[in-house]
Design a protein around this motif. Structure first.
Motif, PDB file in Angstrom:
ATOM      1  N   ARG A  25       0.600  -0.919  -0.017  1.00 14.50           N
ATOM      2  CA  ARG A  25       0.108  -0.579   0.063  1.00 14.50           C
ATOM      3  C   ARG A  25       0.923   1.402   0.448  1.00 14.50           C
ATOM      4  NH1 ARG A  25      -3.399   0.111   4.926  1.00 14.50           N
ATOM      5  NH2 ARG A  25      -4.031   2.180   4.404  1.00 14.50           N
ATOM      6  N   ASP A  26       0.612   2.564  -1.032  1.00 13.35           N
ATOM      7  CA  ASP A  26       1.268   3.235  -1.087  1.00 13.35           C
ATOM      8  C   ASP A  26       0.562   4.022  -0.195  1.00 13.35           C
ATOM      9  OD1 ASP A  26       1.472   5.922  -1.552  1.00 13.35           O
ATOM     10  OD2 ASP A  26       2.750   5.701  -3.332  1.00 13.35           O
ATOM     11  N   SER A  29      -0.589   8.142  -2.152  1.00 14.36           N
ATOM     12  CA  SER A  29      -1.560   8.058  -2.703  1.00 14.36           C
ATOM     13  C   SER A  29      -2.868   7.031  -2.519  1.00 14.36           C
ATOM     14  CB  SER A  29      -0.726   7.761  -4.225  1.00 14.36           C
ATOM     15  OG  SER A  29      -0.445   5.775  -4.254  1.00 14.36           O
ATOM     16  N   ASP A  31      -2.788   4.348  -3.441  1.00 15.57           N
ATOM     17  CA  ASP A  31      -2.841   2.814  -3.772  1.00 15.57           C
ATOM     18  C   ASP A  31      -1.932   1.331  -3.520  1.00 15.57           C
ATOM     19  OD1 ASP A  31      -3.066   4.359  -6.532  1.00 15.57           O
ATOM     20  OD2 ASP A  31      -1.320   4.309  -7.094  1.00 15.57           O
ATOM     21  N   GLU A  32      -3.275   0.195  -4.567  1.00 15.38           N
ATOM     22  CA  GLU A  32      -2.431  -0.897  -3.317  1.00 15.38           C
ATOM     23  C   GLU A  32      -2.456  -1.871  -4.528  1.00 15.38           C
ATOM     24  OE1 GLU A  32      -4.669  -4.057  -0.782  1.00 15.38           O
ATOM     25  OE2 GLU A  32      -4.673  -1.709  -0.464  1.00 15.38           O
ATOM     26  N   TRP A  60       0.347  -4.427 -10.411  1.00 14.29           N
ATOM     27  CA  TRP A  60       0.516  -2.497  -9.570  1.00 14.29           C
ATOM     28  C   TRP A  60      -0.591  -2.017 -10.507  1.00 14.29           C
ATOM     29  CZ3 TRP A  60       1.367  -0.034  -4.850  1.00 14.29           C
ATOM     30  CH2 TRP A  60       1.236   0.676  -4.652  1.00 14.29           C
ATOM     31  N   GLN A  61      -1.652  -1.021  -9.946  1.00 13.88           N
ATOM     32  CA  GLN A  61      -2.225  -0.551 -11.164  1.00 13.88           C
ATOM     33  C   GLN A  61      -2.608  -1.456 -12.508  1.00 13.88           C
ATOM     34  OE1 GLN A  61       0.116   2.894 -11.453  1.00 13.88           O
ATOM     35  NE2 GLN A  61      -0.493   3.837  -9.756  1.00 13.88           N
TER      36      GLN A  61
END
Length: 147
Positions: A25-26, A29, A31-32, A60-61
């Motif tokens: 996990r960022d 942002s 994002d995960e 990722w993304q």
């Protein structure tokens, strides 16, 4: 039995093959990402200790990529502990699971990696790395299940 499962000998306990599931996990942002694969701890050819070979798929993304990592787990400074090194021999962190739980720090340039290792039982353990610094704000949670 308590919350953590004590391990007398880290290297003996880790030897073998483990299924791995990791979330990344960022925290900045939101994002995960996710890694799924295996980690094999096998004897080193040239010295006492274990070679840690991790391989699998990191997504990722929405983009899935092959991912691999190699570490060396060497006998530590006291019985039952480990000295964890990168593949090139640089020190990463020490590891002592005598209580079933251990916290290790690894400074990397301006970032600090703080890892918490917990053992639930003979076949389940977890690492949680919190990475903080000027360019990183990450939480990596990895669950290992013995195969």
């Amino acid at each position: 039995m308590g919350e953590f499962w004590p391990v007398r000998d880290v290297l003996a306990h880790l030897a073998g093959s483990w299924r791995v599931a990791r979330t990344v996990r960022d925290l900045a942002s939101g994002d995960e990402g996710r890694f799924e694969g295996t980690t094999v701890f096998r004897p080193l050819d040239d010295e006492d200790g274990l070679l840690h070979l991790e391989s699998g798929t990191f997504t990722w993304q929405g983009v899935a990529r092959r991912a691999e990592r190699t570490l060396r787990f060497l006998p530590g400074g006291s019985p039952g502990t480990a000295d964890v090194r990168f593949a090139d021999g640089r020190f990463f962190h020490d590891l002592d699971l005598a209580s079933g739980r251990y916290v290790a720090d690894h400074p990397c340039a301006a970032d600090l990696y703080r890892g918490e290792f917990t053992v639930r039982d003979a076949d389940h353990w977890r690492t949680v790395w919190r990475v903080g610094g000027p360019a990183k704000d990450l939480l990596l949670t990895t669950d290992y299940v013995r195969e």
